[in-house]
Design a protein around this motif. Sequence first.
Motif, PDB file in Angstrom:
ATOM      1  N   ILE A 132      52.348  40.017  41.212  1.00  0.00           N
ATOM      2  CA  ILE A 132      51.036  40.653  41.225  1.00  0.00           C
ATOM      3  C   ILE A 132      50.409  40.418  42.597  1.00  0.00           C
ATOM      4  O   ILE A 132      50.314  39.273  43.049  1.00  0.00           O
ATOM      5  CB  ILE A 132      50.119  40.074  40.138  1.00  0.00           C
ATOM      6  CG1 ILE A 132      50.792  40.152  38.756  1.00  0.00           C
ATOM      7  CG2 ILE A 132      48.775  40.782  40.129  1.00  0.00           C
ATOM      8  CD1 ILE A 132      50.042  39.385  37.680  1.00  0.00           C
ATOM      9  N   THR A 133      49.977  41.488  43.243  1.00  0.00           N
ATOM     10  CA  THR A 133      49.315  41.328  44.538  1.00  0.00           C
ATOM     11  C   THR A 133      47.842  41.033  44.306  1.00  0.00           C
ATOM     12  O   THR A 133      47.063  41.906  43.929  1.00  0.00           O
ATOM     13  CB  THR A 133      49.472  42.591  45.400  1.00  0.00           C
ATOM     14  OG1 THR A 133      50.872  42.846  45.606  1.00  0.00           O
ATOM     15  CG2 THR A 133      48.816  42.387  46.761  1.00  0.00           C
ATOM     16  N   GLY A 134      47.488  39.767  44.504  1.00  0.00           N
ATOM     17  CA  GLY A 134      46.091  39.346  44.495  1.00  0.00           C
ATOM     18  C   GLY A 134      45.587  39.302  45.927  1.00  0.00           C
ATOM     19  O   GLY A 134      45.945  40.137  46.758  1.00  0.00           O
ATOM     20  N   SER A 135      44.812  38.287  46.261  1.00  0.00           N
ATOM     21  CA  SER A 135      44.302  38.159  47.621  1.00  0.00           C
ATOM     22  C   SER A 135      43.533  36.859  47.753  1.00  0.00           C
ATOM     23  O   SER A 135      42.912  36.394  46.781  1.00  0.00           O
ATOM     24  CB  SER A 135      43.368  39.326  47.965  1.00  0.00           C
ATOM     25  OG  SER A 135      42.782  39.160  49.245  1.00  0.00           O
ATOM     26  N   ILE A 136      43.524  36.294  48.973  1.00  0.00           N
ATOM     27  CA  ILE A 136      42.628  35.154  49.195  1.00  0.00           C
ATOM     28  C   ILE A 136      41.180  35.617  49.150  1.00  0.00           C
ATOM     29  O   ILE A 136      40.269  34.786  49.046  1.00  0.00           O
ATOM     30  CB  ILE A 136      42.937  34.419  50.518  1.00  0.00           C
ATOM     31  CG1 ILE A 136      42.650  35.305  51.735  1.00  0.00           C
ATOM     32  CG2 ILE A 136      44.351  33.877  50.536  1.00  0.00           C
ATOM     33  CD1 ILE A 136      42.634  34.515  53.045  1.00  0.00           C
ATOM     34  N   ALA A 137      40.948  36.944  49.202  1.00  0.00           N
ATOM     35  CA  ALA A 137      39.591  37.470  49.024  1.00  0.00           C
ATOM     36  C   ALA A 137      39.015  37.040  47.685  1.00  0.00           C
ATOM     37  O   ALA A 137      37.789  36.965  47.521  1.00  0.00           O
ATOM     38  CB  ALA A 137      39.592  38.993  49.132  1.00  0.00           C
TER      39      ALA A 137
END
Length: 267
Positions: free
Chosen positions: A133-138
Motif C-alpha cells: 500500500i502506498t502511504g506517505s510520510i505526509a
Amino acid sequence: MADKFAIVTGASTGIGFELASLAAENGYDLLVVADEGLIEAAARDFRLHGVQVDALQADLSTTEGVDILLAATSGRRIDVLCANAGRGLGHGFLDQGLADWRRVIDTNITGTLYLLQQVLKGMVARDDGKVLITGSIAGFIPGSFQAVYNGTKAFVDSFADALRNEIKEAKGVTVTTLMPGPVETEFFERADMLDTSVGASKSKSDPADVARDGWTAMMNGDAHIVSGWKNKIQAAVAHVTPAGILAEQHRKMAQPGSAPSDDGGPR
C-alpha cells in the motif's frame, strides 16, 4: 502465461509505473490500471519483459471502477497487489471545491479500501499473497495547504497497521506500507502545486528508487518502509514534534506562491 499474477494501480506514471516494471522484470503477469489513457502506452513497455499484460483505464475513486478492475482479473489468483493509485490537492481547504476534495478522499481511501477488502479475502482464505500500500510520510504531518491529502495518508498509514494485526493469523499474507516523501512525479502538477516550495524542489526522490524500496520490503514481508534516509529522519522527528510546529513547517513548503523566484525569494 506466467504462474504469478500482480495488479498495480496508478501504473501509468511515477511510482506505479516503476512498481509494474519491477513486477514484469520478476516474471509476473500484470493487470495495470490507471484513470488515464496513458496506461496503454505503459503496458507496451511492460510487455517488453515477456509477460502477459492487460491494461485497464478505470476510475478507482468509485466502487464501480474497482468492480471493473476485479472483473478484469477473470477470476485469476492474485499473488501481488500494489495499491498505489492516489490523488493530491493543493491550496487552502476553504478554497477547494467539494468535488475536488471528495475525489481525493474517494481515491485515496474509499476506492483503496474496497479494493484491498476484495483482494485480501481471497489471499487470507488460501493463506498466501503480498500487498503493498502506498502511504506517505505526509501522514505524520498536519498538511497546511494540503490538508485533505495529508489526512488521507494519515488514515491509510493507520489503517494498514490495524489491518495487518487483524489478519496476523494468515501467516502467508503480508501487508507492507510504502511511505515516501516528495517524489519526482506528475503528482505536484496534477495537485496544482508547482508554485509551492515543495512542488518546485529539485531534491525530490527518484520514483524508481522509491518503487525498488517498496518492492523489496514487500517481498521481504516487512510491515513498513520509509523510502530515503532524509525521509526516515523527517518521519522520526515528526513523531516527537508538536503538531502546531509541524503544520507551520508544512505551510512553508506547500503554501501557494512559496516557490523561490529567479532571484531566490518567494514568488
